[in-house]
Design a protein around this motif. Structure first.
Motif, mmCIF file in Angstrom:
data_model
loop_
_atom_site.group_PDB
_atom_site.id
_atom_site.type_symbol
_atom_site.label_atom_id
_atom_site.label_comp_id
_atom_site.label_asym_id
_atom_site.label_seq_id
_atom_site.Cartn_x
_atom_site.Cartn_y
_atom_site.Cartn_z
ATOM 1 N N ASP A 247 0.832 -1.210 0.000
ATOM 2 C CA ASP A 247 0.000 0.000 0.000
ATOM 3 C C ASP A 247 0.862 1.253 0.000
ATOM 4 N N ILE A 248 1.907 1.248 0.840
ATOM 5 C CA ILE A 248 2.743 2.436 0.970
ATOM 6 C C ILE A 248 3.550 2.663 -0.305
ATOM 7 N N PHE A 249 4.011 1.563 -0.906
ATOM 8 C CA PHE A 249 4.749 1.702 -2.159
ATOM 9 C C PHE A 249 3.872 2.379 -3.216
ATOM 10 N N ASP A 250 2.626 1.915 -3.330
ATOM 11 C CA ASP A 250 1.709 2.511 -4.309
ATOM 12 C C ASP A 250 1.505 3.991 -4.040
ATOM 13 N N ALA B 91 2.917 9.891 -5.032
ATOM 14 C CA ALA B 91 2.998 11.132 -4.258
ATOM 15 C C ALA B 91 3.464 12.275 -5.151
ATOM 16 N N ASP B 92 3.049 13.473 -4.798
ATOM 17 C CA ASP B 92 3.474 14.666 -5.526
ATOM 18 C C ASP B 92 4.997 14.753 -5.510
ATOM 19 N N TRP B 93 5.578 15.033 -6.669
ATOM 20 C CA TRP B 93 7.033 15.018 -6.820
ATOM 21 C C TRP B 93 7.706 16.018 -5.882
ATOM 22 N N SER C 45 3.321 3.544 17.579
ATOM 23 C CA SER C 45 2.670 4.817 17.275
ATOM 24 C C SER C 45 3.625 5.743 16.523
ATOM 25 N N VAL C 46 4.868 5.813 17.000
ATOM 26 C CA VAL C 46 5.864 6.663 16.340
ATOM 27 C C VAL C 46 6.095 6.191 14.903
ATOM 28 N N SER C 47 6.246 4.876 14.724
ATOM 29 C CA SER C 47 6.465 4.337 13.381
ATOM 30 C C SER C 47 5.266 4.601 12.476
ATOM 31 N N ALA C 48 4.071 4.417 13.022
ATOM 32 C CA ALA C 48 2.861 4.671 12.230
ATOM 33 C C ALA C 48 2.787 6.142 11.824
ATOM 34 N N GLU D 54 2.999 10.218 7.596
ATOM 35 C CA GLU D 54 3.516 11.457 7.010
ATOM 36 C C GLU D 54 3.752 11.284 5.514
ATOM 37 N N ILE D 55 4.245 10.095 5.139
ATOM 38 C CA ILE D 55 4.528 9.830 3.727
ATOM 39 C C ILE D 55 3.241 9.600 2.949
ATOM 40 N N VAL D 56 2.363 8.743 3.496
ATOM 41 C CA VAL D 56 1.159 8.377 2.747
ATOM 42 C C VAL D 56 0.156 9.524 2.677
ATOM 43 N N GLN D 57 0.296 10.509 3.561
ATOM 44 C CA GLN D 57 -0.616 11.650 3.537
ATOM 45 C C GLN D 57 -0.077 12.820 2.705
ATOM 46 N N LEU D 58 1.046 12.597 2.031
ATOM 47 C CA LEU D 58 1.553 13.629 1.136
ATOM 48 C C LEU D 58 0.545 13.865 0.015
#
Length: 596
Positions: free
Chosen positions: A125-128, A133-135, A334-337, A342-346
């Motif tokens: 999911d994260i890879f996709d 993500a915006d460049w 929690s910290v890892s999530a 942060e990345i997936v919400q870009l």
């Protein structure tokens, strides 16, 4: 000593509890809850497995207690020479132990399988989402940071997403059941056993801060050493070319000494800490043992009961540590999530579904047009200002100008990697239809960027990266157009020859020709060459460009270059300088070619 080390580790939970309390007071505790809600979206997919895991865990813990009680009575029978129920108790003790072992093994297997499944789900999911993500937003993160989140943080989450809730339930059940078992036989011993675990954890709290400081220094030093090693091996050719290998050998030994110094300091601290904790643990253990001996001397308990007390006292301390150590795991996950979120919400890349209507016009080619375009990476610092540009099918159009003035930015605008703040960058069909450049128009382009873009594998695998179903004949034809077949056919396995990382075994010019052949194989209507012929000789360069135009007359070709041979083949030349994109006259283009 393992027990004392576990107790030291467990004392982290007090610090973690302090963190939870502070987060509650400052109003940021909700962020932790949001992080765990996100984790549970993956856990929910395996709720049946979690329930099964929980049932097996409770059964395994219960059987472990049954085995302990059976062992107590077995010892009492042996020491009292009462063999009436000997074989029944042996059967119960052995049976419960075997069942406990089997169930424990099943739990371990289930946990490993589900952790892998969750890790794969999250990574996929994260890879996709990363690739979509915006460049600009994604470029705020280093590749190393993204990779660390993608691997390390996902691993932390996957190891806790399934086991966290069952771990809480099983740890609490184990603690309560063990305490009740001891309480059943001797309430004083139960209170004694209950009090030792938190006492040890509270006392170890005083040493945990320094231990965490050393851990932090060790991780930081390890990262610095790894960064040095990666940079060294990545740039090994440059280091060897300058003849400075001995300097890097010296630097490596310097880093090794620094790592050795901090490691030895940490080791000495660990030795001192373990001595203190071992003495404390021994005092507690001897006190419990002394109480049991007193009770045994006064005939208050049997030898089997004494064995049960000492065994379960240790389990009770371990169970208590398991309960409170869940808090650090809760926080770490929690910290890892949060880092992953942060990345997936870009911001996502721009997708314009209507762009698909342009596919029916591919055979006629496309015009790339920029009108009144303004772009800045940072507000107030323009890279492109009020600029126009056009490239039509069948044309070779050049972008020239000093390095760092915006040629590569023009390519990014054309590819839709970045979007202008003002003006338009559009893809225009022969019938007048047009769409803004976006993610959905990118398949219309074949792009050859600056630098070496050859991947580890065979030449054929590198080529099929852009067209999986390509035949050997199609690959060879593309290599011929790019003037690469003349050297590829001489290789031992031709297109099936393995080449190393970043094209090791090939010259820079050969690597460029394979990269150009790969773009030709894609057979997109628009070809972008960003300094892609810089390593070719003039004759080869002219032949490659002429082959492209001859083989694909409707292809739109845009090149960034400093080569005069390219300029003489271009229908138009645009200069990018001082944020302006300006079309040069034929006279200016000719003069520029001569000046080169």
């Amino acid at each position: 000593m393992d027990e004392e080390n576990k107790e030291i580790q467990g004392s982290k939970s007090f610090e973690s509890l302090d963190i939870l309390i502070r987060r509650w007071k400052d109003g940021t505790f909700g962020e932790i809850i949001d992080d765990w809600k996100w984790i549970f979206t993956y856990s929910a997919r395996y709720k049946k497995v979690i329930a099964f895991y929980l049932i097996l865990g409770i059964l395994s813990t219960t059987l472990g207690l049954v085995s302990s009680v059976a062992s107590k009575y077995l010892i009492d029978i042996i020491t009292g020479h009462d063999t009436g129920k000997l074989w029944i108790l042996i059967t119960v003790a052995v049976g419960s132990t075997v069942f406990s072992l089997v169930f424990g093994s099943i739990l371990s297997r289930i946990n490993a399988k589900i952790s892998i499944d969750i890790s794969n789900d999250i990574q996929a999911d994260i890879f996709d989402q990363i690739v979509d993500a915006d460049w600009l937003a994604l470029n705020n993160y280093t590749n190393g940071d993204i990779l660390n989140r993608f691997t390390g943080d996902v691993s932390t989450i996957s190891s806790n997403a399934i086991s966290w809730l069952p771990s809480i339930v099983l740890a609490i059940y184990n603690f309560i059941a063990t305490f009740c078992l001891i309480l059943y036989y001797d309430w004083i011993m139960a209170l004694f056993a209950f009090g030792t675990a938190p006492l040890m954890l509270i006392m170890s709290r005083f040493v945990i801060k320094k231990q965490r400081d050393y851990n932090k220094k060790m991780r930081e030093m390890s990262s610095e050493v790894m960064t040095f090693e990666v940079d060294t091996f990545y740039n090994f050719d440059t280091i060897k070319s300058f003849g400075i290998s001995h300097l890097y050998s010296k630097k490596l030994r310097w880093w090794q000494q620094k790592f050795k110094d901090i490691s030895l300091k940490y080791n000495m601290f660990s030795i001192k800490t373990n001595i203190v904790m071992s003495v404390m643990g021994s005092v507690v253990q001897f006190a419990a043992f002394g109480y049991c001996l007193f009770r045994l001397w006064t005939n208050g308990i049997t030898y089997g009961t004494m064995t049960l007390f000492l065994q379960q006292k240790s389990k009770l301390s371990s169970a208590f540590s398991s309960v409170v150590s869940i808090i650090p795991s809760f926080l770490n996950s929690s910290v890892s999530a949060h880092r992953i979120r942060e990345i997936v919400q870009l911001p996502r890349e721009v997708h314009i579904p209507e762009s698909s209507k342009m596919d029916e016009f591919i055979k006629d080619g496309f015009t790339v047009k920029m009108e009144n375009t303004n772009f800045a990476y940072k507000e107030g610092t323009h890279v492109i200002t009020d600029s126009d540009f056009i490239a039509r099918p069948g044309e070779i159009v050049a972008l020239v100008g000093p390095s760092g003035e915006g040629k590569t930015t023009m390519i990014r605008l054309i590819l839709g990697l970045v979007r202008p703040q003002n003006g338009d960058v559009t893809l225009c069909a022969a019938n007048g239809e047009s769409v803004p450049m976006n993610t959905e128009t990118r398949h219309m382009f074949a792009y050859v960027p600056q630098g070496n873009t050859i991947l580890t594998g065979t030449i054929a695998e590198n080529m099929r990266m852009v067209k999986e179903e390509a035949t050997d004949e199609e690959i060879i034809e593309a290599l011929k157009v790019a003037c690469a077949w003349d050297f590829v056919e001489k290789l031992p396995d031709t297109i099936n020859t393995n080449i190393g990382e970043r094209g090791r075994g090939l010259s820079e010019g050969q690597a460029q020709r394979i990269a150009i052949a790969r773009a030709i194989l894609r057979d997109a209507p628009i070809l972008l060459l960003d300094e892609a012929t810089s390593a070719l000789d003039v004759t080869t360069e002219r032949m490659v460009l002429k082959n492209i135009v001859h083989q694909h007359p409707n292809k739109t070709c845009i090149v960034t270059t400093h080569r005069p041979s390219v300029l003489n083949l271009c229908q138009r030349v645009y200069r990018v300088m001082q944020t302006k994109v300006t079309q040069l006259s034929e006279e200016e283009s000719s003069r520029m070619a001569i000046d080169f």
